[in-house]
Enzyme design. Structure first.
Site, PDB file in Angstrom:
ATOM      1  N   ILE A   1     -10.244   1.392   2.777  1.00 50.41           N
ATOM      2  CA  ILE A   1     -11.372   2.019   2.102  1.00 50.41           C
ATOM      3  C   ILE A   1     -12.668   1.779   2.869  1.00 50.41           C
ATOM      4  O   ILE A   1     -13.551   2.653   2.914  1.00 50.41           O
ATOM      5  CB  ILE A   1     -11.490   1.518   0.642  1.00 50.41           C
ATOM      6  CG1 ILE A   1     -12.492   2.383  -0.147  1.00 50.41           C
ATOM      7  CG2 ILE A   1     -11.886   0.053   0.588  1.00 50.41           C
ATOM      8  CD1 ILE A   1     -12.052   3.808  -0.329  1.00 50.41           C
TER       9      ILE A   1
ATOM     10  N   LYS B   1     -15.145  -0.539  -6.526  1.00 51.18           N
ATOM     11  CA  LYS B   1     -14.474  -0.488  -7.831  1.00 51.18           C
ATOM     12  C   LYS B   1     -13.055  -1.037  -7.723  1.00 51.18           C
ATOM     13  O   LYS B   1     -12.437  -0.938  -6.652  1.00 51.18           O
ATOM     14  CB  LYS B   1     -14.492   0.940  -8.391  1.00 51.18           C
ATOM     15  CG  LYS B   1     -13.671   1.950  -7.566  1.00 51.18           C
ATOM     16  CD  LYS B   1     -12.226   1.994  -8.031  1.00 51.18           C
ATOM     17  CE  LYS B   1     -11.380   2.850  -7.125  1.00 51.18           C
ATOM     18  NZ  LYS B   1      -9.941   2.794  -7.440  1.00 51.18           N
TER      19      LYS B   1
ATOM     20  N   ASP C   1      -5.607   1.666 -10.698  1.00 45.49           N
ATOM     21  CA  ASP C   1      -6.512   1.686  -9.544  1.00 45.49           C
ATOM     22  C   ASP C   1      -7.089   3.086  -9.361  1.00 45.49           C
ATOM     23  O   ASP C   1      -8.310   3.236  -9.259  1.00 45.49           O
ATOM     24  CB  ASP C   1      -5.791   1.210  -8.286  1.00 45.49           C
ATOM     25  CG  ASP C   1      -6.707   1.223  -7.073  1.00 45.49           C
ATOM     26  OD1 ASP C   1      -7.456   0.265  -6.892  1.00 45.49           O
ATOM     27  OD2 ASP C   1      -6.669   2.211  -6.314  1.00 45.49           O
TER      28      ASP C   1
ATOM     29  N   SER D   1     -13.996 -10.243   7.976  1.00 51.78           N
ATOM     30  CA  SER D   1     -12.615  -9.836   7.716  1.00 51.78           C
ATOM     31  C   SER D   1     -11.682 -10.733   8.501  1.00 51.78           C
ATOM     32  O   SER D   1     -12.015 -11.183   9.601  1.00 51.78           O
ATOM     33  CB  SER D   1     -12.392  -8.375   8.124  1.00 51.78           C
ATOM     34  OG  SER D   1     -11.051  -7.984   7.903  1.00 51.78           O
ATOM     35  N   ARG D   2     -10.507 -10.980   7.956  1.00 50.31           N
ATOM     36  CA  ARG D   2      -9.526 -11.790   8.675  1.00 50.31           C
ATOM     37  C   ARG D   2      -8.887 -11.005   9.823  1.00 50.31           C
ATOM     38  O   ARG D   2      -8.404 -11.597  10.776  1.00 50.31           O
ATOM     39  CB  ARG D   2      -8.437 -12.269   7.718  1.00 50.31           C
ATOM     40  CG  ARG D   2      -8.902 -13.356   6.746  1.00 50.31           C
ATOM     41  CD  ARG D   2      -7.797 -13.774   5.814  1.00 50.31           C
ATOM     42  NE  ARG D   2      -7.368 -12.666   4.964  1.00 50.31           N
ATOM     43  CZ  ARG D   2      -6.387 -12.756   4.060  1.00 50.31           C
ATOM     44  NH1 ARG D   2      -5.723 -13.896   3.913  1.00 50.31           N
ATOM     45  NH2 ARG D   2      -6.061 -11.726   3.305  1.00 50.31           N
TER      46      ARG D   2
END
Length: 308
Positions: A11, A87, A165, A33-34
């Protein structure tokens, strides 16, 4: 303003990064971020380090899955940063209320985004329904989970919401366009034998004037994806199609001004810029409340296992 984007997954890459790049309000100054990163942008794997080393970044946008998001949001608020939430705004209502209290205590902005509310025809639909008497509203939200969430195991786990979702997108539109509040009265949740989250759901709601309000969500859709809301009123019938991108009233297509769906995330970031400038927060939890009620009231039905 400088902004940091946390969680560089699908996303973020598909929506957030392009929206920030096209915005006159924002400069993407860092990512956390990993695994993922954005070319030309400072990347971190440790959120606490980013907060400590980059005090000039006043705003943080969180694109992480719901379950880990609270800890990141709480850390950002404690560090005095404005926070924008993908969201749903959290894995539970209690988490969200805690974040609201923290933002208020810190004097910073908190924005719970609902991207489907920014589809082109949602505001016109709300305006058209404002003076109508609703008789019936039907939501049909059917899509192919393999197309939109490939390999995303977290969506099936507790807190991942399952079919809610995407279903919460529909609920975010319904709660925006209806002039009267509704509440859930019953639900049926179809849960694959090998999953924790539902793959389909049927909902019914109470309306203060007695209108018949219902919704069907399904993640097993083949072919055309269906994101439709139909409202029958004393002044005619309104239908929102394609997730709010297209509106039909009395059989006549209504023309949207500007991009129909591609404008959703740019409008979210424009909203966030306005909130930061005014010092306000925007945290509407009504879509998540309906989902929570569905899990509380829903009858579970075990269905065939699902494999990605």
């Amino acid at each position: 303003m400088d902004i940091a984007l946390i969680g560089i997954g699908k996303i973020a890459v598909d929506q957030h990064v392009p929206a920030i790049a096209a915005s006159p309000d924002w400069d993407l100054a860092a990512t956390v971020s990993r695994q993922g990163s954005v070319d030309g942008v400072d990347s971190y794997t440790d959120f606490a380090r980013m907060l400590a080393e980059r005090p000039e970044i006043r705003v943080v946008s969180l694109c992480l899955p719901p379950v880990p998001r609270f800890d990141y949001a709480a850390a950002a608020l404690a560090a005095g940063r404005h926070v924008m939430l993908e969201k749903p705004p959290g894995a539970s209502l209690s988490e969200c209320h805690r974040l609201i209290d923290m933002a208020r205590a810190q004097g910073v902005c908190l924005y719970a985004t609902w991207h489907s509310r920014e589809a082109a025809m949602v505001a016109p639909a709300k305006a058209w329904l404002a003076d109508k008497t609703l008789k019936k509203l039907t939501v049909t939200w059917k899509e192919d989970v393999r197309r939109w969430h490939p390999g995303q195991d977290w969506i099936w786990e507790p807190g991942g919401l399952g079919v809610f979702d995407p279903g919460i997108n529909a609920l975010s539109i319904v709660t925006e366009i209806l002039p009267d509040p509704i509440h859930l009265t019953e639900a049926r949740l179809e849960v694959p034998e090998n999953k924790q989250g539902p793959i389909a759901a049927s909902l019914r709601f109470a309306h203060p004037a007695g209108a018949d309000v219902s919704a069907v969500f399904d993640w097993r859709q083949d072919g055309d994806q269906i994101w439709t809301i139909v409202a029958e009123t004393d002044g005619g019938t309104l239908a929102l199609h394609d997730g709010g991108a297209r509106m039909v009233i009395g059989g006549q297509d209504q023309t949207a001004e500007g991009p129909a769906l591609t404008g959703e995330y740019p409008r979210l970031y424009a909203n966030m810029a306005r909130l930061v400038s005014t010092g306000d927060s925007d945290v509407d939890l009504s879509p998540l409340r309906h989902v929570a009620d569905a899990f509380l009231l829903g009858r579970r039905q075990s269905v065939a296992p699902f494999y990605d």
